[in-house]
Write a protein that holds these residues in place. Structure first.
Motif, PDB file in Angstrom:
ATOM      1  N   THR A 256     -12.480   2.738  -2.938  1.00 50.86           N
ATOM      2  CA  THR A 256     -11.282   1.918  -2.928  1.00 50.86           C
ATOM      3  C   THR A 256     -10.439   2.307  -1.721  1.00 50.86           C
ATOM      4  O   THR A 256     -10.592   3.393  -1.170  1.00 50.86           O
TER       5      THR A 256
ATOM      6  N   ASP B 164      -4.343  -1.737   0.320  1.00 53.65           N
ATOM      7  CA  ASP B 164      -4.392  -3.138   0.747  1.00 53.65           C
ATOM      8  C   ASP B 164      -4.252  -3.245   2.260  1.00 53.65           C
ATOM      9  O   ASP B 164      -4.872  -4.103   2.891  1.00 53.65           O
TER      10      ASP B 164
ATOM     11  N   VAL C 190      -7.615  -2.439   3.767  1.00 54.24           N
ATOM     12  CA  VAL C 190      -8.584  -3.489   3.450  1.00 54.24           C
ATOM     13  C   VAL C 190      -8.331  -4.740   4.281  1.00 54.24           C
ATOM     14  O   VAL C 190      -9.258  -5.329   4.859  1.00 54.24           O
TER      15      VAL C 190
ATOM     16  N   ASP D 152      -5.259 -10.278  -1.593  1.00 59.02           N
ATOM     17  CA  ASP D 152      -5.472  -8.831  -1.639  1.00 59.02           C
ATOM     18  C   ASP D 152      -6.604  -8.455  -2.592  1.00 59.02           C
ATOM     19  O   ASP D 152      -7.432  -7.591  -2.280  1.00 59.02           O
TER      20      ASP D 152
ATOM     21  N   GLN E  40     -10.089  -6.735  -1.461  1.00 60.86           N
ATOM     22  CA  GLN E  40     -10.424  -5.423  -2.005  1.00 60.86           C
ATOM     23  C   GLN E  40     -11.855  -5.389  -2.558  1.00 60.86           C
ATOM     24  O   GLN E  40     -12.601  -4.434  -2.342  1.00 60.86           O
TER      25      GLN E  40
ATOM     26  N   TRP F 153     -14.312  -5.324   0.326  1.00 59.75           N
ATOM     27  CA  TRP F 153     -14.332  -3.972   0.887  1.00 59.75           C
ATOM     28  C   TRP F 153     -15.230  -3.060   0.042  1.00 59.75           C
ATOM     29  O   TRP F 153     -16.045  -2.305   0.579  1.00 59.75           O
ATOM     30  N   GLN F 154     -15.083  -3.129  -1.268  1.00 58.91           N
ATOM     31  CA  GLN F 154     -15.868  -2.289  -2.160  1.00 58.91           C
ATOM     32  C   GLN F 154     -17.357  -2.619  -2.058  1.00 58.91           C
ATOM     33  O   GLN F 154     -18.204  -1.723  -2.097  1.00 58.91           O
TER      34      GLN F 154
END
Length: 269
Positions: free
Chosen positions: A34, A37, A40, A228, A232, A235-236
């Motif tokens: 994680t 924001d 990311v 957001d 996120q 990104w993960q």
């Protein structure tokens, strides 16, 4: 509110189902990292055009995780991609739905060391597109989902006012086996600003019932709703944590002299 529309006929859905592969396999990743924001959104902002191809064989081979964006031609896919990347014309948002008939790849991450690819796939289901173009798209999509080894996640863009159409349902059936084997999957309900809070809650609940293991997020490019959260998740997907592998215990050194085993002391004669 309805979850189907007359656009995208059942015949088109059947053709899509037939053209696309029924099974594929992607190994599951470990738990994902994680990040804030700010980090990311800074990452998605690095997205830049890499190449375009009308057929899978023209795409470059790569080892990076590839996240594909799919959806109906009028679902707001290009606008959503541009919003996530905070760029106005990263993905071409045509006023004529169905115009784009190529796979467009975008690198994400540092320029000297990208760590993911975004793949913008041709929109489907637009009635004004010739049947030959629809069939060509179906073949390209089938090849992509069946052969593209680097595919690690799929984002399905759905107009929240229409819900899942027959063509979207066909696509869900195609990717479901891969989702069950580890492929990441997300349904993004676009144009959420067109709905009331009650309508959003209803379509969100209905779509979750059909997500088949994937996640569902409301999204509005105009109001920046869900940006957001979706960023996120991407990104993960692109930064999975590899499972720790325990080292086996060290084997005994055969070169060491053997120790005598303990025995009971014998009595003298």
């Amino acid at each position: 509110m309805t979850t189907n529309t007359k656009r995208g006929t059942k015949n088109d859905a059947a053709g899509l189902q037939k053209a696309l592969p029924a099974e594929a396999s992607v190994p599951a990743d470990g738990a994902a990292e994680t990040a804030s924001d700010k980090v990311v959104l800074g990452w998605t902002h690095t997205a830049r055009f890499l190449t375009t191809a009308s057929q899978l064989v023209h795409l470059p081979a790569n080892e990076l995780p590839e996240i594909a964006f799919v959806g109906r031609s009028n679902a707001g896919k290009s606008t959503a991609i541009n919003t996530l990347a905070q760029q106005k014309r990263l993905a071409f948002a045509s006023k004529t739905p169905g115009r784009t008939q190529h796979i467009n790849l975008f690198e994400v991450g540092p320029k000297d060391a990208p760590n993911a690819l975004f793949a913008d796939l041709p929109g489907y289901g637009y009635a004004a597109v010739a049947r030959s173009a629809k069939l060509r798209w179906q073949k390209v999509m089938a090849d992509y989902l069946e052969v593209r080894r680097s595919l690690s996640g799929v984002v399905l863009m759905v107009d929240s006012r229409l819900g899942l159409t027959d063509l979207d349902e066909a696509l869900l059936e195609v990717v479901r086996p891969r989702v069950e084997e580890g492929l990441k999957f997300l349904i993004v309900l676009t144009k959420a600003d067109k709905l009331t809070r009650a309508e959003q809650a209803k379509v969100l609940s209905i779509t979750r019932l059909h997500a088949g293991g994937g996640e569902v997020k409301m999204f509005s490019a105009l109001k920046k709703q869900g940006v957001d959260e979706v960023a996120q998740l991407l990104w993960q997907w692109a930064h999975p944590v590899k499972p720790l592998v325990e080292e086996p215990p060290a084997a005994a050194d055969s070169s060491s002299p053997a120790q005598p085993s303990p025995t009971s002391e014998s009595e003298p004669n």
